[in-house]
Design a protein around this motif. Structure first.
Motif, PDB file in Angstrom:
ATOM      1  N   TYR A   4      -2.460  -2.362  -6.078  1.00 30.51           N
ATOM      2  CA  TYR A   4      -2.063  -2.904  -4.712  1.00 30.51           C
ATOM      3  C   TYR A   4      -1.602  -1.513  -4.161  1.00 30.51           C
ATOM      4  N   LEU A   5      -1.044  -0.726  -4.726  1.00 31.66           N
ATOM      5  CA  LEU A   5      -0.537   0.915  -4.121  1.00 31.66           C
ATOM      6  C   LEU A   5      -1.620   1.856  -4.049  1.00 31.66           C
TER       7      LEU A   5
ATOM      8  N   SER B  32      -1.299  -4.969   4.553  1.00 33.06           N
ATOM      9  CA  SER B  32      -0.775  -5.266   3.043  1.00 33.06           C
ATOM     10  C   SER B  32       0.240  -4.129   2.598  1.00 33.06           C
ATOM     11  N   GLN B  33       0.385  -2.951   3.449  1.00 38.14           N
ATOM     12  CA  GLN B  33       1.128  -1.902   2.833  1.00 38.14           C
ATOM     13  C   GLN B  33       2.498  -2.165   3.718  1.00 38.14           C
ATOM     14  N   THR B  34       2.745  -3.208   4.545  1.00 31.77           N
ATOM     15  CA  THR B  34       4.079  -3.183   5.200  1.00 31.77           C
ATOM     16  C   THR B  34       4.927  -4.137   4.297  1.00 31.77           C
TER      17      THR B  34
ATOM     18  N   PHE C  13      -4.983   1.531  -0.877  1.00 33.70           N
ATOM     19  CA  PHE C  13      -4.743   1.727   0.458  1.00 33.70           C
ATOM     20  C   PHE C  13      -5.195   3.193   1.022  1.00 33.70           C
TER      21      PHE C  13
ATOM     22  N   SER D 225      -3.051   8.456  -4.337  1.00 38.47           N
ATOM     23  CA  SER D 225      -3.267   7.051  -4.764  1.00 38.47           C
ATOM     24  C   SER D 225      -2.643   7.214  -6.590  1.00 38.47           C
TER      25      SER D 225
END
Length: 298
Positions: free
Chosen positions: A168-169, A135-137, A172, A223
């Protein structure tokens, strides 16, 4: 002792700050000089290098604003306008900070829940962890417009879409750190809890969660900073009327570089305040968790 502390900690910061200002002013003079000669000074007329320096440091729309120009605009945005004015930096900072905090809380909770599920279920680890990493790519600049369109079609506008991008950010770093922290207890400690016939829930609250806190708080700081970036980026494609991202976008339309830099400085200060608050909470929590010193018998 105080003098030694000032010499070791305060003096290096002051020296670096002074060198930064010196380089900044030099860069501002060099970058603004062509525009000053063309628009402020007479290209054919007589003028000295002092006139050139004064002109480069007082331009209305410089290529690189001088630090004192940014400080004046920052002070004006904080003091000279009502809080509900579109020119008030307090309003823009509040709007962005609200979305950041909401996204941070949601992202942190989501990350913790995912980490607990991954640690306690090997099947979920194989099923979830690759997707969490994948998801972080995807760049947030590509995700933000898609999320805005989908949520807008569902009737969600304003704060919610920005908070979703921040979430979303945010989730992770917390997920990865908590997985590592929940697995930090050694095998001997886990076997000791098994010897006491502790359940999974008791082992989690007594052993795993306290062991994960040194991993969790640094991830929360990362975060929070990522959530701030997400909230600002989310304000760019929406045409928002308030928020630091909206201030950056509006200032870029009009070529107001001083306002752009003051918004950037305000975003940096907001990030420092938010991450500093997490640091204070971390110190308070870890201090309460330390065992009380035992007194020797007389």
């Amino acid at each position: 002792m105080i003098t030694d502390l000032l010499r070791r900690q305060v003096l290096p910061v002051l020296v670096v700050g002074a060198l930064t200002l010196l380089v900044w002013y030099g860069a501002a003079i060099g970058l603004n000089a062509p525009g000053a000669i063309e628009r402020v000074l007479d290209p054919q007329g007589p003028w000295t290098w002092q006139d050139l320096v004064r002109a480069t440091l007082a331009m209305q729309r410089p290529v690189l604003p001088a630090p004192h120009q940014i400080a004046v605009d920052l002070w004006s945005g904080l003091v000279d306008w009502p809080i509900d004015s579109p020119r008030s930096l307090v309003l823009h900072t509040w709007v962005t900070g609200e979305a950041t905090l909401l996204g941070f809380v949601a992202g942190a909770l989501l990350g913790i829940v995912l980490a607990v599920a991954i640690v306690h279920a090997r099947t979920l680890e194989r099923a979830l962890l690759p997707w969490v990493v994948a998801s972080q790519t995807i760049p947030v600049l590509a995700v933000a417009p898609i999320v805005m369109v989908i949520l807008g079609s569902l009737g969600f506008e304003g704060l919610m879409p920005k908070a979703v991008i921040a979430t979303y950010l945010c989730f992770f770093p917390v997920t990865v750190a908590m997985v590592q922290g929940l697995r930090a207890p050694q095998r001997l400690e886990l076997e000791l809890m098994h010897t006491y016939a502790a359940s999974r829930v008791q082992t989690f609250w007594t052993l795993r969660l306290p062991s994960s806190l040194p991993f969790l708080f640094p991830a929360l700081r990362v975060s929070m900073a990522a959530g701030l970036v997400g909230a600002i980026v989310a304000e760019l494609p929406t045409g928002a009327q308030a928020g630091l991202g909206a201030r950056l976008l509006t200032s870029s339309y009009y070529g107001n570089t001083v306002a752009i830099w003051s918004a950037l400085v305000m975003a940096s200060l907001l990030g420092l305040v938010l991450t500093g608050a997490i640091t204070l909470i971390e110190k308070a929590v870890l201090r309460r968790m330390r065992p009380a010193p035992t007194r020797r018998a007389a």
